[in-house]
Design a protein around this motif. Structure first.
Motif, PDB file in Angstrom:
ATOM      1  N   UNK A  39      33.435 -17.840  -3.659  1.00 14.54           N
ATOM      2  CA  UNK A  39      33.445 -17.772  -2.204  1.00 14.54           C
ATOM      3  C   UNK A  39      33.160 -19.107  -1.540  1.00 14.54           C
ATOM      4  N   UNK A  40      32.998 -20.160  -2.337  1.00 14.00           N
ATOM      5  CA  UNK A  40      32.731 -21.507  -1.821  1.00 14.00           C
ATOM      6  C   UNK A  40      33.762 -22.491  -2.377  1.00 14.00           C
TER       7      UNK A  40
ATOM      8  N   UNK B  24      35.880 -16.891   3.628  1.00  9.92           N
ATOM      9  CA  UNK B  24      35.735 -15.473   3.973  1.00  9.92           C
ATOM     10  C   UNK B  24      35.524 -14.612   2.730  1.00  9.92           C
ATOM     11  N   UNK B  25      35.784 -15.166   1.563  1.00 11.31           N
ATOM     12  CA  UNK B  25      35.583 -14.435   0.313  1.00 11.31           C
ATOM     13  C   UNK B  25      34.101 -14.335  -0.076  1.00 11.31           C
ATOM     14  N   UNK B  26      33.267 -15.134   0.563  1.00 10.35           N
ATOM     15  CA  UNK B  26      31.824 -15.078   0.294  1.00 10.35           C
ATOM     16  C   UNK B  26      31.259 -13.896   1.061  1.00 10.35           C
ATOM     17  N   UNK B  27      30.803 -12.883   0.319  1.00  8.60           N
ATOM     18  CA  UNK B  27      30.448 -11.606   0.929  1.00  8.60           C
ATOM     19  C   UNK B  27      29.131 -11.609   1.680  1.00  8.60           C
ATOM     20  N   UNK B  28      28.234 -12.477   1.309  1.00  7.60           N
ATOM     21  CA  UNK B  28      26.929 -12.499   1.958  1.00  7.60           C
ATOM     22  C   UNK B  28      26.520 -13.946   2.232  1.00  7.60           C
ATOM     23  N   UNK B  29      27.158 -14.595   3.192  1.00  9.82           N
ATOM     24  CA  UNK B  29      26.953 -16.032   3.375  1.00  9.82           C
ATOM     25  C   UNK B  29      25.711 -16.425   4.158  1.00  9.82           C
ATOM     26  N   UNK B  30      25.047 -15.487   4.812  1.00  9.05           N
ATOM     27  CA  UNK B  30      23.871 -15.840   5.608  1.00  9.05           C
ATOM     28  C   UNK B  30      22.785 -16.373   4.689  1.00  9.05           C
TER      29      UNK B  30
END
Lengths: 110, 112
Positions: free
Chosen positions: B63-64, B80-86
């Motif tokens: 996702x990165x 956008x593929x990174x599911x939990x970017x926070x």
């Protein structure tokens, strides 16, 4: 065993106290060891490297026991400004990057 | 003064968007790294680069993406593929692989 394991604390001590943090690591081939300090919502900052012979920097003393895969940090005469999270850090097996423990939180009170 | 500059300090992203975090250093360090830190967690390695035009995946690269076109710069794109970017994203550099790191002040990314 987790790659780098620390007691999360918190350690709550009065000013002037001596406090010790311990850390264990799983990779017996690791060659580099460090302690970092991280203040709340800030970036980690290098506190000291840890050498096989042990090393001291003012009130801070770091020890390494390779046989037991154990690292320690001793803080003497604690100050209010020592309140922070202390991260135990070990180089990874490939030698390409650092692995950080989750940290031990210290709170020094007056 | 030499150091590492990360920008922006705070970033808000809508779901489905890609965002790029900047990391610039003027320390003449060869190696650069990206880590992610979640509350109460340790730092986890996303990507690292030992020299220009070369980089390697860390433990959580999915996702990165990164690039290393210049020695001074190592931007990180959160896709956008990174599911939990926070998370709190930290960039670091070192002179050589055996040295400790110097960190930037970090970027706090929040998905809204």
């Amino acid at each position: 065993r987790k790659e780098v394991e620390q007691d999360p604390g918190p350690f709550n001590v009065p000013e002037g106290a001596t406090v010790a943090f311990n850390c264990t690591y799983s990779n017996s081939a690791s060659q580099s060891f460090f302690w970092y300090r991280q203040d709340c919502r800030k970036e980690p900052k290098l506190l000291m490297s840890v050498y096989s012979s042990g090393n001291e920097d003012g009130r801070f003393t770091a020890q390494l026991n390779r046989a037991s895969q154990y690292i320690s940090l001793l803080i003497r005469d604690s100050k209010l400004s020592d309140s922070a999270t202390y991260l135990c850090v070990v180089r990874n097996q490939a030698g390409t990057a650092l692995i950080f423990g989750k940290g031990t939180t210290l709170s020094v009170s007056s | 003064d030499g150091g590492i500059t990360q920008s922006p300090k705070y970033l808000f992203r809508k779901e489905g968007q890609n965002v790029t975090l900047s990391c610039e250093q003027n320390l003449n360090h060869d190696a650069m790294y990206w880590y992610r830190q979640d509350p109460g967690q340790g730092l986890r390695l996303i990507y690292y680069s030992q020299i220009v035009n070369d980089f390697q995946k860390g433990d959580i690269a999915e996702g990165y993406s990164v690039s290393r076109e210049k020695k001074e710069s190592f931007p990180l794109t959160v896709t956008s593929a990174q599911k939990n970017p926070t998370a709190f994203y930290l960039c670091a550099s070192s002179i050589e692989l055996l040295d400790g790191y110097t960190f930037g002040s970090g970027t706090r990314l929040t998905v809204v």
